[in-house]
Design an enzyme around this catalytic site. Structure first.
Site, mmCIF file in Angstrom:
data_model
loop_
_atom_site.group_PDB
_atom_site.id
_atom_site.type_symbol
_atom_site.label_atom_id
_atom_site.label_comp_id
_atom_site.label_asym_id
_atom_site.label_seq_id
_atom_site.Cartn_x
_atom_site.Cartn_y
_atom_site.Cartn_z
ATOM 1 C CB SER A 57 -0.962 -0.052 1.178
ATOM 2 O OG SER A 57 -2.008 0.868 1.021
ATOM 3 C CG HIS A 111 -5.361 -2.666 -0.338
ATOM 4 N ND1 HIS A 111 -4.736 -2.010 -1.372
ATOM 5 C CD2 HIS A 111 -4.910 -2.071 0.807
ATOM 6 C CE1 HIS A 111 -3.949 -1.071 -0.882
ATOM 7 N NE2 HIS A 111 -4.023 -1.094 0.440
ATOM 8 C CG ASP A 158 -6.194 -2.883 -4.153
ATOM 9 O OD1 ASP A 158 -6.998 -2.218 -3.462
ATOM 10 O OD2 ASP A 158 -4.973 -2.920 -3.912
#
Length: 460
Positions: free
Chosen positions: A297, A414, A382
């Site tokens: 991320s 994600h 995602d």
């Protein structure tokens, strides 16, 4: 209730009963932190966290009639308030925890303190004690001992009797057969003098070793001391592992948090990571010729930024679901996330209106500077960092002949939810690190049930 306003301020609202209108009790402007904790037993006050008038969040007592703070109950100059223990009946505050590097507590109940002192004496060395639950009469507790070098232990504690412990279970008993590395909490001085808290897990080796700099996501989050599976995995393979709470991380007060505003990529958030690598080299921990930057991320973005803006520092990088273009990242946010998007623009910078700024901080526009090999992992579903963020930088690097491996999992989002995919990507990561840093690796066979695809091999 709490309302997030269009200007990124937050308002705490209360009402006298379920038929009354809501009214504003307190508003926290952008840049301030706070929120409701609980009502007091007298019905005239509430407990509230607030950074207004101070650097870190304090636990305060607020009058419901007019929102006035009548008492500051607990605070710490270096970090925000953490867990709060109150009496179930009287709502009196019994203890407040803080975590600058490790968990510490301020007690307002001497009998509770004596119990925790006794538990800390019974716990394994260096373990952190937590109260999980207790009976209504408080005579029997379930407690946990959280360690850095093994699984968490759970016990019954006879608080109403002789203080004996009865073992219940450990969280992952299979890990008891193995020896793990301790995690050290360290202090790192950034180039502007700011103190950073980091966590270091070392391989069992003499002298400097290759280093994996593991960057946390968020970035409005933080790393903590304790058992970390990735750190243990890398240390076992011969790498030192460094995790750093760079500026912009949460838990260290509003100034520390907002020192990260508009400092992505080429600013001081990334400088803190570079300075941490330098610290590890200067301390004789890291081999300067063999450093990997790894993260998911925001940590994936920091990986791309590290390889792009400081290519001399890193031998390789691993990017998991990291954005490569901040403007397209924010453009993919759904309308119902509007307040979150506004908050991100304030913290990141106005990439909507300032094209030059977006291009300055987005690694996609600086692919030519990348010199080190990159491994990318992405989930096709995602919702936060779309597949396009991985596609665009992977394809650009491949077109320019820069070494890149790109693994896409069509049934992931994600991060990795399915064990076969998690094992698959970890296996590929281990081989990648062994190739470029020289650490140990196991023979790798893709596990049954994994769904890895390779867009660089299949695109036309």
């Amino acid at each position: 209730g709490i309302v997030v306003n269009p200007d990124s301020s937050k308002t705490v609202k209360v009402r006298a009963d379920k038929t009354s209108d809501w009214r504003d009790l307190a508003t926290f402007p952008y840049g301030e932190e706070g929120g409701m904790v609980d009502f007091t037993a007298d019905g005239e006050h509430c407990l509230m966290l607030s950074s207004v008038g101070r650097e870190t969040t304090a636990l305060t007592k607020v009058r419901l009639a007019d929102g006035e703070t009548t008492e500051v109950i607990a605070s710490n100059d270096k970090c925000d308030c953490g867990g709060i223990m109150t009496d179930d009946d009287t709502k009196e505050v019994r203890a407040v925890s803080f975590n600058y590097a490790r968990t510490e507590r301020t007690f307002f109940d001497e009998s509770l303190k004596k119990h925790f002192d006794a538990l800390e004496a019974l716990a394994p060395p260096r373990a952190e004690v937590s109260l999980v639950s207790k009976t209504r009469d408080e005579k029997t507790w379930v407690v946990s001992f959280r360690r850095d070098d093994g699984p968490a232990e759970y016990h019954l504690y006879d608080a109403g009797g002789d203080g004996a412990l009865t073992k219940l279970f450990v969280s992952q008993p299979a890990l008891l057969d193995y020896e793990f590395a301790p995690m050290e909490d360290v202090r790192i001085r950034a180039r502007d003098g700011l103190e950073l808290v980091g966590y270091l897990t070392r391989a069992k080796a003499e002298g400097p070793t290759p280093l994996v700099l593991v960057v946390h996501g968020g970035p409005w989050a933080r790393d903590f001391w304790g058992f970390n599976s990735a750190a243990q995995w890398f240390a076992n393979r011969g790498y030192a592992v460094l995790q750093v709470n760079f500026r912009g991380s949460t838990g260290y007060g509003k100034s520390f948090l907002h020192k990260g505003d508009k400092e992505w990529g080429v600013g001081s958030m990334q400088h803190d990571l570079s300075d941490s690598v330098k610290w590890a080299v200067d301390q004789g921990i890291a081999d300067p010729e063999n450093v990997c930057i790894y993260g998911g991320s925001y940590g994936g973005y920091a990986t791309l930024a590290g390889l792009t803006f400081t290519p001399e520092l890193y031998k390789c990088g691993v990017d998991i679901v990291g954005p490569s273009n901040i403007k397209t990242l924010l453009d993919s946010i759904p309308p119902y996330w509007g307040p979150l998007r506004n908050d991100m623009l304030k913290k990141i910078g106005d990439v909507d209106e300032d094209t030059a700024f977006n291009e300055k901080i987005s690694p996609l526009y600086h692919v030519d500077k990348i010199a080190a090999p990159l491994l990318i992992g992405q989930g096709a579903n995602d919702p936060r960092v779309k597949q396009a963020e991985a596609d665009q930088i992977a394809f650009s690097m491949a077109d320019k002949g820069i070494p890149v491996e790109y693994v896409l999992y069509p049934d992931e989002g994600h991060g990795w939810a399915r064990p076969p995919n998690r094992i698959d990507f970890n296996g590929r990561t281990e081989l990648f690190l062994a190739e470029h840093l020289g650490g140990r690796s196991e023979p790798f066979t893709p596990p049954e049930g994994n769904t890895a695809t390779f867009p660089l091999e299949t695109r036309k």
